[in-house]
Design an enzyme around this catalytic site. Sequence first.
Site, PDB file in Angstrom:
ATOM      1  N   GLY A 178       0.820  -1.215   0.000  1.00  8.40           N
ATOM      2  CA  GLY A 178       0.000   0.000   0.000  1.00  8.40           C
ATOM      3  C   GLY A 178       0.852   1.262   0.000  1.00  8.40           C
ATOM      4  O   GLY A 178       2.080   1.205  -0.117  1.00  8.40           O
ATOM      5  N   GLY A 219      -3.909  -2.123  -2.129  1.00  8.26           N
ATOM      6  CA  GLY A 219      -2.474  -2.076  -2.416  1.00  8.26           C
ATOM      7  C   GLY A 219      -2.227  -2.412  -3.883  1.00  8.26           C
ATOM      8  O   GLY A 219      -3.130  -2.870  -4.585  1.00  8.26           O
ATOM      9  N   VAL A 232      -4.866 -10.587   5.901  1.00  8.54           N
ATOM     10  CA  VAL A 232      -4.515 -10.821   7.310  1.00  8.54           C
ATOM     11  C   VAL A 232      -5.745 -10.942   8.215  1.00  8.54           C
ATOM     12  O   VAL A 232      -5.602 -11.207   9.410  1.00  8.54           O
ATOM     13  CB  VAL A 232      -3.532  -9.757   7.863  1.00  8.54           C
ATOM     14  CG1 VAL A 232      -2.182  -9.857   7.184  1.00  8.54           C
ATOM     15  CG2 VAL A 232      -4.106  -8.338   7.791  1.00  8.54           C
ATOM     16  N   SER A 238      -5.204  -1.931   5.749  1.00  7.28           N
ATOM     17  CA  SER A 238      -6.601  -1.493   5.873  1.00  7.28           C
ATOM     18  C   SER A 238      -6.935  -0.572   4.712  1.00  7.28           C
ATOM     19  O   SER A 238      -6.092   0.228   4.307  1.00  7.28           O
ATOM     20  CB  SER A 238      -6.853  -0.711   7.163  1.00  7.28           C
ATOM     21  OG  SER A 238      -8.207  -0.281   7.215  1.00  7.28           O
ATOM     22  N   LYS A 298       3.150 -12.044  19.228  1.00  9.76           N
ATOM     23  CA  LYS A 298       3.279 -12.725  20.528  1.00  9.76           C
ATOM     24  C   LYS A 298       4.052 -14.039  20.364  1.00  9.76           C
ATOM     25  O   LYS A 298       4.983 -14.337  21.108  1.00  9.76           O
ATOM     26  CB  LYS A 298       1.888 -12.985  21.095  1.00  9.76           C
ATOM     27  CG  LYS A 298       1.858 -13.793  22.375  1.00  9.76           C
ATOM     28  CD  LYS A 298       0.442 -13.805  22.940  1.00  9.76           C
ATOM     29  CE  LYS A 298       0.271 -14.927  23.937  1.00  9.76           C
ATOM     30  NZ  LYS A 298      -0.224 -16.169  23.301  1.00  9.76           N
ATOM     31  N   TYR A 320     -14.619   2.264   9.888  1.00  4.23           N
ATOM     32  CA  TYR A 320     -13.169   2.486   9.974  1.00  4.23           C
ATOM     33  C   TYR A 320     -12.802   2.964  11.383  1.00  4.23           C
ATOM     34  O   TYR A 320     -11.909   2.412  12.028  1.00  4.23           O
ATOM     35  CB  TYR A 320     -12.769   3.531   8.939  1.00  4.23           C
ATOM     36  CG  TYR A 320     -11.287   3.812   8.840  1.00  4.23           C
ATOM     37  CD1 TYR A 320     -10.394   2.820   8.442  1.00  4.23           C
ATOM     38  CD2 TYR A 320     -10.784   5.079   9.118  1.00  4.23           C
ATOM     39  CE1 TYR A 320      -9.039   3.093   8.329  1.00  4.23           C
ATOM     40  CE2 TYR A 320      -9.427   5.356   8.997  1.00  4.23           C
ATOM     41  CZ  TYR A 320      -8.556   4.359   8.607  1.00  4.23           C
ATOM     42  OH  TYR A 320      -7.214   4.616   8.487  1.00  4.23           O
ATOM     43  N   LYS A 345     -10.590   0.842  14.150  1.00  7.89           N
ATOM     44  CA  LYS A 345      -9.294   1.318  14.643  1.00  7.89           C
ATOM     45  C   LYS A 345      -9.332   1.536  16.161  1.00  7.89           C
ATOM     46  O   LYS A 345      -8.323   1.326  16.842  1.00  7.89           O
ATOM     47  CB  LYS A 345      -8.892   2.610  13.927  1.00  7.89           C
ATOM     48  CG  LYS A 345      -8.522   2.403  12.459  1.00  7.89           C
ATOM     49  CD  LYS A 345      -7.211   1.622  12.299  1.00  7.89           C
ATOM     50  CE  LYS A 345      -6.749   1.581  10.851  1.00  7.89           C
ATOM     51  NZ  LYS A 345      -5.514   0.807  10.676  1.00  7.89           N
ATOM     52  N   THR A 387      -2.137  11.965   5.261  1.00  5.82           N
ATOM     53  CA  THR A 387      -0.804  11.886   4.655  1.00  5.82           C
ATOM     54  C   THR A 387      -0.959  11.773   3.142  1.00  5.82           C
ATOM     55  O   THR A 387      -1.905  11.145   2.663  1.00  5.82           O
ATOM     56  CB  THR A 387      -0.051  10.672   5.232  1.00  5.82           C
ATOM     57  OG1 THR A 387      -0.007  10.816   6.651  1.00  5.82           O
ATOM     58  CG2 THR A 387       1.372  10.587   4.696  1.00  5.82           C
TER      59      THR A 387
END
Length: 312
Positions: free
Chosen positions: A11, A37, A58, A76, A106, A146, A150, A176
């Site tokens: 992405g 992406g 994922v 995302s 983990k 969204y 988040k 951004t």
Amino acid sequence: MPRVVVTGGAGFLGSHLADALLGRGDQVVAIDNLVTGDVANIEHLFTNHGFTFIEHDVSSYVWVPGEVDAVLHFASPASPIDYLEMPIQTLKVGSLGTHNTLGLAKEKGAKYLLASTSEVYGDPHVHPQTEDYWGNVNPVGPRGVYDEAKRFAEAMTMAYRRYHGLDTRIVRIFNTYGPRMRPGDGRVVSNFIVQALRGEPLTIYGTGTQTRSFCFVDDEIRGLMALLDSDETDPVNIGNPHEFTVRELADVVIDVVGSESEIVTRPLPPDDPTQRCPDISRAREILRWEPKVQLREGVERTVEYFAKTLAV
Ligand code: UDP
């Protein structure tokens, strides 16, 4: 050599992160299901021995063989038009995707960095937004998919930190822009630049008095890397604190492109935040980070990119 998993690695931000990590000698495993992406963003990395690409969603169980030192969860849809079109996938990648990638971190004993967002503040009542503001989000509005995903992702990340002792970081990313945004991404900077380059009218939603604070991608990536390398475990805003109205942005774009485009107005989408600007005191103090690229310069560099991309 540290080995870093970047979800959303093909992405806009993920691919720039991959560049920065490889540039300093880390190995990168990029995972992306390519819904938003694009392989074009990482094509130049396929000859790099430190780079691996896995096409995978994922939101389903994630496994990466071998050692992993850090997991950066950047997968995302991130543009309002994308998460309106893919509401359930957006909720899944923010919830199940976060759970799966935390599980991976983990298992590997890896550090974890969650890409969160200024959208956790919703249509904010506190201005500029500090990290201790809890936000004003409409859970049942179209953007809720969204924002709430988040917010859940942040809660899940903190739970893994508190319950499993995972070494976590949370970045709240503000608007951004820069090279590798998709021409059809739908966000304001890419829309205006593409419209101006094509001589089409620039579409201002609502009155254009709403504000955003636009961070050039190179600055954003420098901030993300600084946070990754720091010991800071509470959320940190990374964004540019210079606030502009959408109308001011349109004027800058028209001026930089030298376009004859006119401006037209379109209805304001529901729950569109009225004003947004990060308080970056924490980033300044803890990370010694602040953005360097001014809006005009960033727009010039982005225009250059789109001019090339649209020509092919
Ligand atoms: N916007 C606009 N014209 C466009 C695209 C967006 O006026 O062609 C507005 C949008 O309504 C919002 C701001 O620009 O007020 C930023 O939108 P964007 O989708 O870039 O990101 P957001 O901050 O809303 O997630």
